[in-house]
Design a protein around this motif. Sequence first.
Motif, short mmCIF file in Angstrom:
data_model
loop_
_atom_site.label_atom_id
_atom_site.label_comp_id
_atom_site.label_asym_id
_atom_site.label_seq_id
_atom_site.Cartn_x
_atom_site.Cartn_y
_atom_site.Cartn_z
N TYR A 206 -8.91 3.54 -1.14
CA TYR A 206 -7.81 2.68 -1.55
C TYR A 206 -8.16 2.14 -2.94
CZ TYR A 206 -5.85 2.65 3.19
OH TYR A 206 -5.26 3.02 4.38
N THR B 75 -16.54 -1.74 -1.30
CA THR B 75 -16.38 -1.27 -2.67
C THR B 75 -17.21 0.00 -2.89
OG1 THR B 75 -16.52 -1.91 -5.00
CG2 THR B 75 -18.29 -2.66 -3.55
N ALA C 112 -2.95 -6.78 -5.41
CA ALA C 112 -4.18 -7.28 -4.80
C ALA C 112 -5.29 -7.39 -5.83
CB ALA C 112 -4.62 -6.37 -3.66
N MET D 12 -9.41 -7.33 -1.17
CA MET D 12 -9.84 -6.14 -0.45
C MET D 12 -11.13 -6.41 0.33
SD MET D 12 -7.40 -4.09 -1.30
CE MET D 12 -7.98 -2.46 -0.78
N THR E 282 0.83 -1.20 0.00
CA THR E 282 0.00 0.00 0.00
C THR E 282 0.87 1.25 0.00
OG1 THR E 282 -1.75 -1.16 1.21
CG2 THR E 282 -1.81 1.23 1.25
N VAL F 152 -3.07 0.35 -3.97
CA VAL F 152 -2.71 -0.99 -3.50
C VAL F 152 -2.18 -1.79 -4.68
CG1 VAL F 152 -3.52 -3.09 -2.36
CG2 VAL F 152 -4.52 -0.86 -1.76
N TYR G 87 -12.71 -4.17 3.43
CA TYR G 87 -12.92 -2.93 2.67
C TYR G 87 -14.28 -2.98 1.98
CZ TYR G 87 -7.97 -1.73 3.28
OH TYR G 87 -6.75 -1.40 3.80
N HIS H 55 -11.66 2.19 3.29
CA HIS H 55 -11.09 1.53 4.46
C HIS H 55 -12.19 1.33 5.51
CE1 HIS H 55 -8.63 0.92 8.06
NE2 HIS H 55 -7.62 0.63 7.24
N PHE I 207 -11.91 1.23 -3.12
CA PHE I 207 -12.49 0.67 -1.91
C PHE I 207 -12.31 1.65 -0.76
CE2 PHE I 207 -11.09 -2.65 -4.70
CZ PHE I 207 -12.10 -3.60 -4.66
N LEU J 39 -7.02 -0.05 -6.41
CA LEU J 39 -6.09 -1.02 -6.97
C LEU J 39 -5.27 -0.35 -8.07
CD1 LEU J 39 -8.19 -4.31 -7.25
CD2 LEU J 39 -6.85 -3.44 -5.31
#
Length: 411
Positions: free
Chosen positions: A58, A41, A29, A34, A3, A26, A39, A51, A49, A60
Amino acid sequence: MQTYLVGGAVRDALLNRPVADRDYVVVGARPDDMLAAGYKTVGKDFPVFLHPQTGEEYALARTERKTGPGYHGFEMHADPSVTLEEDLARRDLTINAIARDQDGKLVDPFGGARDIEQRVLRHVSDAFVEDPVRLLRVARFAARFAPLGFTVAEETMALMRRMVANGEVDHLVAERVWQETRKALGEPRPSAFLRVLRDSGALAVLFAELDALYGVPQRAEFHPEVDTGIHVEMVLDMAARLAPGNDLVGYCALVHDLGKALTPHDILPRHIQHEERGVAPVRALSARLKVPAEHATLAEAVCRDHLNAHRAFELKPSRVLKLFTAMDALRRPERLEVFVIACEADKRGRLGHGDEAYPQADYLRRAHAAAAAISAAPFVERGLSGPAIGSAMERARIEAIDKVRADLLPH
């Protein structure tokens, strides 16, 4: 699965500016990883996503490939094989393409930290030309960071000119143009937004009414800066100084003098009735950009009546009352404040006049308060009814405004 903190949070920390939002990338992943970690979506188009504890975003790591014109024409690819550098490479400017790992170490493959030190806004790669929104973003970042000495790299400006010449900006939809413009109007130096757009050629495409103001002369005794386009830049910056972050005041400042582009050439540099001439282009621009109704209404009011604000002490009290009622300021007092600040910005947004007093503002505020304090109740108690109440209130308000004027004028 690694991350990284990315984008504006890293940039602003390097600039010693307050960090508002933190975004993370991230690497390594999948979406299932996630979700399994708790996490949530968000969104449909991108693998982003939230937290579970902080609510921070976060995303991808992903790449983007151009598939068609405009900013919608992209194909996104995200899987564990996408590297951090590949993700950073799709970003617009080097100063926004810096990451920080979990140990606090910078990952800066495109020299963003160097450009921060050198105060340069520079594109990451030639893929910059694929998204026309990036041109607007560069102009907006110029409005934010010009006070720190940032300028646009010449090679980036060359790419932006190519985007305009190739018709890429023609694919921008009104909502995105307004979104970036609105943000720019809330920045410390919105004049830089106009200058970057004009230097790239995009101002003539997106804001023809504003572009037409450059080169239009004004009377030097009132406007030492002479050029109307330069005057609008100065008014924008004064508005940002008087009402920091207020894009409503900023929009009124932006369009207040559109009528000067329509002044007949044989009466230049005078601009007789430019306020009335400006109403139509203000309405046209507001409609084309789909600006909020309040922005459109107050922008028209400032365009139509800013000279009346400047000569407020010369107006009859009845005319001052009409000024208030025309913008419905007796019912909506916040409108009067926007109007007054925008008009003050116009008066002080002139070469050598930036620190002058504007007593008209105090008069209009006091006159408005006095008029608004008149209610129907006393007239009802006196036995008046129907239209007679309205007429009595109007007379009382005119008398109240006249008293304020007499108190403020030198005896």
